[in-house]
Motif scaffolding. Sequence first.
Motif, PDB file in Angstrom:
ATOM      1  N   ALA A   1      -0.244 -13.610 -39.176  1.00 12.34           N
ATOM      2  CA  ALA A   1      -0.226 -14.456 -37.895  1.00 12.34           C
ATOM      3  C   ALA A   1       0.278 -13.872 -36.682  1.00 12.34           C
ATOM      4  CB  ALA A   1       0.094 -15.791 -38.300  1.00 12.34           C
ATOM      5  N   GLU A   2      -0.382 -13.633 -35.756  1.00  9.57           N
ATOM      6  CA  GLU A   2       0.269 -13.147 -34.491  1.00  9.57           C
ATOM      7  C   GLU A   2       1.133 -14.053 -33.839  1.00  9.57           C
ATOM      8  OE1 GLU A   2      -2.571 -11.313 -31.710  1.00  9.57           O
ATOM      9  OE2 GLU A   2      -3.921 -10.714 -33.212  1.00  9.57           O
ATOM     10  N   HIS A   3       1.101 -15.234 -34.231  1.00 13.95           N
ATOM     11  CA  HIS A   3       2.038 -16.333 -33.420  1.00 13.95           C
ATOM     12  C   HIS A   3       3.219 -16.080 -34.159  1.00 13.95           C
ATOM     13  CE1 HIS A   3       0.215 -18.690 -36.867  1.00 13.95           C
ATOM     14  NE2 HIS A   3       1.539 -19.261 -36.827  1.00 13.95           N
ATOM     15  N   HIS A   4       3.501 -15.534 -35.238  1.00 13.14           N
ATOM     16  CA  HIS A   4       4.769 -15.479 -35.898  1.00 13.14           C
ATOM     17  C   HIS A   4       5.752 -14.740 -35.178  1.00 13.14           C
ATOM     18  CE1 HIS A   4       7.822 -14.800 -38.852  1.00 13.14           C
ATOM     19  NE2 HIS A   4       7.443 -15.885 -39.445  1.00 13.14           N
ATOM     20  N   PRO A   5       7.016 -15.193 -34.817  1.00  8.37           N
ATOM     21  CA  PRO A   5       7.902 -14.432 -33.777  1.00  8.37           C
ATOM     22  C   PRO A   5       8.317 -12.882 -34.487  1.00  8.37           C
ATOM     23  CG  PRO A   5       9.053 -16.107 -34.997  1.00  8.37           C
ATOM     24  CD  PRO A   5       7.647 -16.081 -35.404  1.00  8.37           C
ATOM     25  N   TYR A   6       8.031 -12.569 -35.680  1.00  6.73           N
ATOM     26  CA  TYR A   6       8.235 -11.397 -36.314  1.00  6.73           C
ATOM     27  C   TYR A   6       7.161 -10.471 -36.432  1.00  6.73           C
ATOM     28  CZ  TYR A   6      12.446 -13.725 -37.778  1.00  6.73           C
ATOM     29  OH  TYR A   6      13.629 -14.526 -38.117  1.00  6.73           O
ATOM     30  N   TRP A   7       5.976 -10.992 -35.868  1.00  7.77           N
ATOM     31  CA  TRP A   7       4.670 -10.052 -36.126  1.00  7.77           C
ATOM     32  C   TRP A   7       4.623  -8.792 -35.248  1.00  7.77           C
ATOM     33  CZ3 TRP A   7       1.159  -8.455 -32.275  1.00  7.77           C
ATOM     34  CH2 TRP A   7       0.149  -7.923 -32.953  1.00  7.77           C
ATOM     35  N   ASN A   8       5.383  -8.893 -34.046  1.00  4.40           N
ATOM     36  CA  ASN A   8       5.353  -7.689 -33.406  1.00  4.40           C
ATOM     37  C   ASN A   8       6.144  -6.584 -34.241  1.00  4.40           C
ATOM     38  OD1 ASN A   8       3.894  -6.646 -31.174  1.00  4.40           O
ATOM     39  ND2 ASN A   8       5.801  -6.864 -29.771  1.00  4.40           N
ATOM     40  N   VAL A   9       7.313  -7.030 -34.570  1.00  5.07           N
ATOM     41  CA  VAL A   9       8.046  -5.769 -35.339  1.00  5.07           C
ATOM     42  C   VAL A   9       7.325  -5.295 -36.606  1.00  5.07           C
ATOM     43  CG1 VAL A   9      10.350  -5.778 -36.625  1.00  5.07           C
ATOM     44  CG2 VAL A   9      10.260  -7.189 -34.745  1.00  5.07           C
ATOM     45  N   LEU A  10       6.491  -6.237 -37.317  1.00  8.21           N
ATOM     46  CA  LEU A  10       5.862  -5.417 -38.559  1.00  8.21           C
ATOM     47  C   LEU A  10       4.662  -4.755 -37.973  1.00  8.21           C
ATOM     48  CD1 LEU A  10       5.093  -5.318 -41.577  1.00  8.21           C
ATOM     49  CD2 LEU A  10       3.857  -7.522 -41.190  1.00  8.21           C
ATOM     50  N   TYR A  11       3.955  -5.042 -36.889  1.00  8.74           N
ATOM     51  CA  TYR A  11       2.925  -4.258 -36.498  1.00  8.74           C
ATOM     52  C   TYR A  11       3.311  -3.253 -35.938  1.00  8.74           C
ATOM     53  CZ  TYR A  11      -1.159  -3.040 -33.738  1.00  8.74           C
ATOM     54  OH  TYR A  11      -2.095  -2.142 -33.227  1.00  8.74           O
ATOM     55  N   HIS A  12       4.300  -2.944 -35.071  1.00  9.71           N
ATOM     56  CA  HIS A  12       4.558  -1.783 -34.404  1.00  9.71           C
ATOM     57  C   HIS A  12       5.450  -0.913 -35.410  1.00  9.71           C
ATOM     58  CE1 HIS A  12       2.947  -2.339 -30.512  1.00  9.71           C
ATOM     59  NE2 HIS A  12       3.576  -3.772 -30.547  1.00  9.71           N
ATOM     60  N   ALA A  13       6.035  -1.038 -36.364  1.00 16.75           N
ATOM     61  CA  ALA A  13       6.664  -0.405 -37.653  1.00 16.75           C
ATOM     62  C   ALA A  13       5.566   0.128 -38.121  1.00 16.75           C
ATOM     63  CB  ALA A  13       7.800  -1.178 -38.297  1.00 16.75           C
TER      64      ALA A  13
ATOM     65  N   GLU B   1       2.206   6.983 -27.898  1.00 18.69           N
ATOM     66  CA  GLU B   1       1.969   6.087 -28.963  1.00 18.69           C
ATOM     67  C   GLU B   1       3.271   5.550 -29.687  1.00 18.69           C
ATOM     68  OE1 GLU B   1      -1.837   5.585 -31.085  1.00 18.69           O
ATOM     69  OE2 GLU B   1      -2.375   7.157 -29.921  1.00 18.69           O
ATOM     70  N   ILE B   2       3.879   6.501 -30.168  1.00 24.39           N
ATOM     71  CA  ILE B   2       5.148   5.919 -30.988  1.00 24.39           C
ATOM     72  C   ILE B   2       6.172   5.727 -30.252  1.00 24.39           C
ATOM     73  CG2 ILE B   2       7.197   7.132 -32.170  1.00 24.39           C
ATOM     74  CD1 ILE B   2       5.060   8.881 -33.588  1.00 24.39           C
ATOM     75  N   SER B   3       6.418   6.298 -29.131  1.00 24.26           N
ATOM     76  CA  SER B   3       7.198   5.926 -27.948  1.00 24.26           C
ATOM     77  C   SER B   3       7.109   4.547 -27.511  1.00 24.26           C
ATOM     78  CB  SER B   3       7.249   7.036 -26.906  1.00 24.26           C
ATOM     79  OG  SER B   3       8.310   6.505 -25.898  1.00 24.26           O
ATOM     80  N   TRP B   4       5.723   4.158 -27.135  1.00 24.58           N
ATOM     81  CA  TRP B   4       5.537   3.065 -26.675  1.00 24.58           C
ATOM     82  C   TRP B   4       5.843   1.929 -27.888  1.00 24.58           C
ATOM     83  CZ3 TRP B   4       1.645  -0.759 -28.191  1.00 24.58           C
ATOM     84  CH2 TRP B   4       1.354  -1.721 -27.314  1.00 24.58           C
ATOM     85  N   SER B   5       5.465   2.221 -28.960  1.00 22.65           N
ATOM     86  CA  SER B   5       5.732   1.162 -30.225  1.00 22.65           C
ATOM     87  C   SER B   5       7.230   0.989 -30.417  1.00 22.65           C
ATOM     88  CB  SER B   5       5.078   1.599 -31.332  1.00 22.65           C
ATOM     89  OG  SER B   5       3.749   1.732 -31.437  1.00 22.65           O
TER      90      SER B   5
END
Length: 67
Positions: free
Chosen positions: A8-20, A42-46
């Motif tokens: 779920a994108e609304h979960h506060p940890y989603w962005n960490v998981l996605y970019h990792a 792309e790696i730098s942006w993540s």
Amino acid sequence: MKLACTTAEHHPYWNVLYHACQISKITLDKWDGELTQEELNEISWSIDELKNTCEKLKARPQNDHIH
């Protein structure tokens, strides 16, 4: 990667998981090759996105699993 995209994108940890996962995918895809400048960008942006997300999580008064 599938897990990161279906979490779920609304979960506060989603962005960490996605970019990792994005960093891992790019790295593994080029394991026996050379990373292009675009891939390095792309790696730098993540990495920047990971840092920004971590700062937002640190700033939360109650950093827990409530969302």
